[in-house]
Each structure stands twice: as C-alpha cells, then as structure tokens.
Design an enzyme around this catalytic site. Structure first.
Site, PDB file in Angstrom:
ATOM      1  N   ASN A   9       0.870  -1.176   0.000  1.00 46.30           N
ATOM      2  CA  ASN A   9       0.000   0.000   0.000  1.00 46.30           C
ATOM      3  C   ASN A   9       0.904   1.222   0.000  1.00 46.30           C
ATOM      4  OD1 ASN A   9      -1.804   2.029   0.499  1.00 46.30           O
ATOM      5  ND2 ASN A   9      -2.286   1.398   2.607  1.00 46.30           N
ATOM      6  N   LYS A  11       0.180   4.286  -0.326  1.00 42.87           N
ATOM      7  CA  LYS A  11      -0.437   5.497   0.261  1.00 42.87           C
ATOM      8  C   LYS A  11      -0.170   6.708  -0.656  1.00 42.87           C
ATOM      9  CE  LYS A  11      -0.068   3.258   4.696  1.00 42.87           C
ATOM     10  NZ  LYS A  11       0.075   3.336   6.146  1.00 42.87           N
ATOM     11  N   HIS A  97      -9.305   0.929   4.927  1.00 43.04           N
ATOM     12  CA  HIS A  97      -8.034   1.206   5.596  1.00 43.04           C
ATOM     13  C   HIS A  97      -8.278   2.173   6.757  1.00 43.04           C
ATOM     14  CE1 HIS A  97      -3.991   2.556   6.447  1.00 43.04           C
ATOM     15  NE2 HIS A  97      -3.592   1.452   5.869  1.00 43.04           N
ATOM     16  N   GLU A  99      -6.686   4.616   7.818  1.00 44.94           N
ATOM     17  CA  GLU A  99      -6.496   6.042   7.522  1.00 44.94           C
ATOM     18  C   GLU A  99      -7.733   6.614   6.833  1.00 44.94           C
ATOM     19  OE1 GLU A  99      -2.746   5.597   5.483  1.00 44.94           O
ATOM     20  OE2 GLU A  99      -1.853   4.980   7.384  1.00 44.94           O
ATOM     21  N   GLU A 169      -5.272  -5.074  10.508  1.00 45.64           N
ATOM     22  CA  GLU A 169      -4.293  -4.009  10.732  1.00 45.64           C
ATOM     23  C   GLU A 169      -4.607  -3.297  12.045  1.00 45.64           C
ATOM     24  OE1 GLU A 169      -2.303  -2.921   6.767  1.00 45.64           O
ATOM     25  OE2 GLU A 169      -3.920  -1.512   7.128  1.00 45.64           O
ATOM     26  N   GLY A 175       2.439   2.229  10.845  1.00 40.21           N
ATOM     27  CA  GLY A 175       3.382   3.340  10.676  1.00 40.21           C
ATOM     28  C   GLY A 175       4.026   3.776  11.990  1.00 40.21           C
ATOM     29  N   SER A 215       3.511  -2.146  10.333  1.00 38.60           N
ATOM     30  CA  SER A 215       4.966  -2.167  10.566  1.00 38.60           C
ATOM     31  C   SER A 215       5.633  -3.497  10.239  1.00 38.60           C
ATOM     32  CB  SER A 215       5.283  -1.740  12.009  1.00 38.60           C
ATOM     33  OG  SER A 215       4.806  -0.431  12.248  1.00 38.60           O
ATOM     34  N   GLY A 236       3.002  -1.131   4.264  1.00 36.04           N
ATOM     35  CA  GLY A 236       3.018   0.307   3.973  1.00 36.04           C
ATOM     36  C   GLY A 236       4.436   0.778   3.710  1.00 36.04           C
TER      37      GLY A 236
HETATM   38  P1  PGA Z   1       2.958   0.251   7.666  1.00 36.06           P
HETATM   39  O1  PGA Z   1       1.500   0.446   7.013  1.00 36.06           O
HETATM   40  O2  PGA Z   1       3.498  -1.026   7.113  1.00 36.06           O
HETATM   41  O3  PGA Z   1       3.723   1.455   7.241  1.00 36.06           O
HETATM   42  O4  PGA Z   1       2.748   0.170   9.157  1.00 36.06           O
HETATM   43  C1  PGA Z   1       0.652  -0.647   6.826  1.00 36.06           C
HETATM   44  C2  PGA Z   1      -0.647  -0.160   6.208  1.00 36.06           C
HETATM   45  O5  PGA Z   1      -1.097   0.934   6.568  1.00 36.06           O
HETATM   46  O6  PGA Z   1      -1.259  -0.850   5.376  1.00 36.06           O
END
Ligand code: PGA
Length: 252
Positions: A9, A11, A97, A99, A169, A175, A215, A236
């Site tokens: 992803n 983003k 997601h 976010e 998630e 993140g 992460s 991510g």
């Molecule tokens: P991250 O994001 O690997 O940077 O923690 C994962 C995601 O939001 O899908």
C-alpha cells in the site's frame, strides 16, 4: 488452497517517475523470485494506476486501487468509481483502511456500500479492519474486529467471498514501528477465521486469505508469516523500497 498475498500500500507516495522506477526494480527482483503460491500486489495512487497496469502487464504483479467511491457515476467531485477502475484494468481495491476511516470519516455503512459497488463490478476487495489502542487496552479487540467484519461483510452471499481478502491491521501498529507480536496476530486471525466459519462454512473460512498489516519489515516478516492463519501481509512503509518489499515477499 488459499493464496498467500503480499500487497504494498503505497499510500500518498511516489510520483509518476518514482512509480516507474520502483516497479522496474520490483520486476527485476521478481524475475529471480520463487513465488509458488504467492500473489504480489501493489497499490499506487489513483493518478499512477494506468501507468502501473501498463508497466506490470507481463510481470507477476497485480495492481490495486487504495480506495473508490460507492456510486457508479455522478456529482461527486474528485471521486473515482469502481467502473472507472475496471475500465483501466484495475480489478482490485483496498477498502476500509484505518487512515480512510480516521481521516476521511469512512464508517461501516459507507464501507458496506463501497463493498457492494466493487462486487457489482466483479472487483476483488482487500478489506482492512483492526482495533485502536484504546480498544485493546480495554480488552475490546475481539468485539471491535467482529463488529467491523459483521457490519460490512456478513450480508454478502457465500459466493462473494471468492473476491474478498481480509487484512488485519491493528491501528496502533500502523506506521508506528510497533508490530503486533506473532501471537497477537495469530490470535485475531484464528478468531476471524472462526467467525467466518460460523457465519458461512468451513470451506469459506479456509479459502479466505487473511493478511497482517502494521509495521511489517524484512526483519519481522518471517515470524509473522509463519503463523498458520496469517496468509501474507499488507505493507506500507516497507513497500516503498524495492529491496525491503522483495525481502518481505521472500519471507513467506
Ligand atoms: P505500515 O503500514 O506497514 O507502514 O505500518 C501498513 C498499512 O497501513 O497498510
């Protein structure tokens, strides 16, 4: 047998030039990779989807969108529909997601409409769910996860589940550098497979891929993917660097 999936992803990262060069590196790396039962997906921003589709035509990489609107068309300035995605050969979309939920007010109700719209267009869906830190601290993580899945997906007929991939998630791990322990991931994944079995059947439960996201890095991917109910990852930050993403793919 259900598929293993590693999805990146991206983003709101990578302009056109960066999209091209990251895909070029990934394609090169995947030429040597043994993918077996693993599917690789990347989700660039809307504006670079067409370019990504073109560039991955002959590569073992599928392209997904990060979002879409529920309506087929209409007065929704700035939005993009499932049929528009399909028209440029993007057949997969990430929905739910955290976010999107947190910053763009996407509720279960909105997500349910998006899921229905994507399925009407025969798209595949990577549906994200996961608890916030306060839910886990209050020991509510199972009920939060169950209600997210129940509210958005459990009205679907059994046949629709061929098009659904789930991604657990935990919001507190996205993140942040903080990862769920392999035990915490396995516990939720097994729980989710259990509620799918109860709602549908053991066949649907066993054929549904459940990814972990939050992460995931080359250093922790192997131990997370080793769990019997973890069928890959939604990545991510580490998906933005070809060598890291390739190492994560190799860890499965
Ligand atoms: P991250 O994001 O690997 O940077 O923690 C994962 C995601 O939001 O899908």
């Amino acid at each position: 047998m259900r598929k293993n999936i590693v999805a990146g992803n991206w983003k709101m990262n990578n302009d056109a030039k960066e999209t091209k060069s990251l895909l070029k590196e990934l394609k090169k790396g995947l030429k040597k990779a043994k993918l077996n039962n693993t599917k690789v997906i990347v989700a660039p921003s809307f504006i670079n989807l067409k370019l990504a589709v073109k560039q991955t035509k002959k590569a073992p990489i599928k392209v997904a969108a990060q979002n879409m609107h529920a309506a087929h068309s209409g007065a929704f300035t700035g939005e993009i529909s499932a049929s528009m995605l399909k028209s440029i050969a993007v057949n997969t979309v990430i929905l739910g997601h955290s976010e999107r939920r947190a910053y763009f007010g996407e509720t279960d109700e909105i997500l349910k409409a998006k899921v229905d719209s994507a399925l009407e267009q025969n798209m595949k869906i990577i549906f994200c769910f996961g608890e916030e830190l306060k839910d886990r601290q209050a020991d509510q993580h199972f009920s939060v996860v169950e209600s997210q899945i129940n509210n958005v997906l459990f009205h679907l007929p059994e046949t629709a589940w061929k098009r659904i991939v789930l991604a657990y998630e935990p919001v507190w791990a996205i993140g942040t550098g903080e990862t769920a322990t392999p035990e915490q991931a396995q516990e939720i994944h097994a729980f989710v497979r259990g509620i799918i079995e109860k709602q549908y059947s053991v066949t649907v439960a066993n054929q549904t891929s459940i990814l972990y996201g939050g992460s995931v890095k080359p250093t922790n991917a192997k131990e997370i993917f080793a769990n019997p109910d973890v069928d890959g990852g939604l990545i991510g930050g580490a998906a933005l660097k070809a060598s890291d993403f390739l190492e994560i793919i190799a860890a499965i």
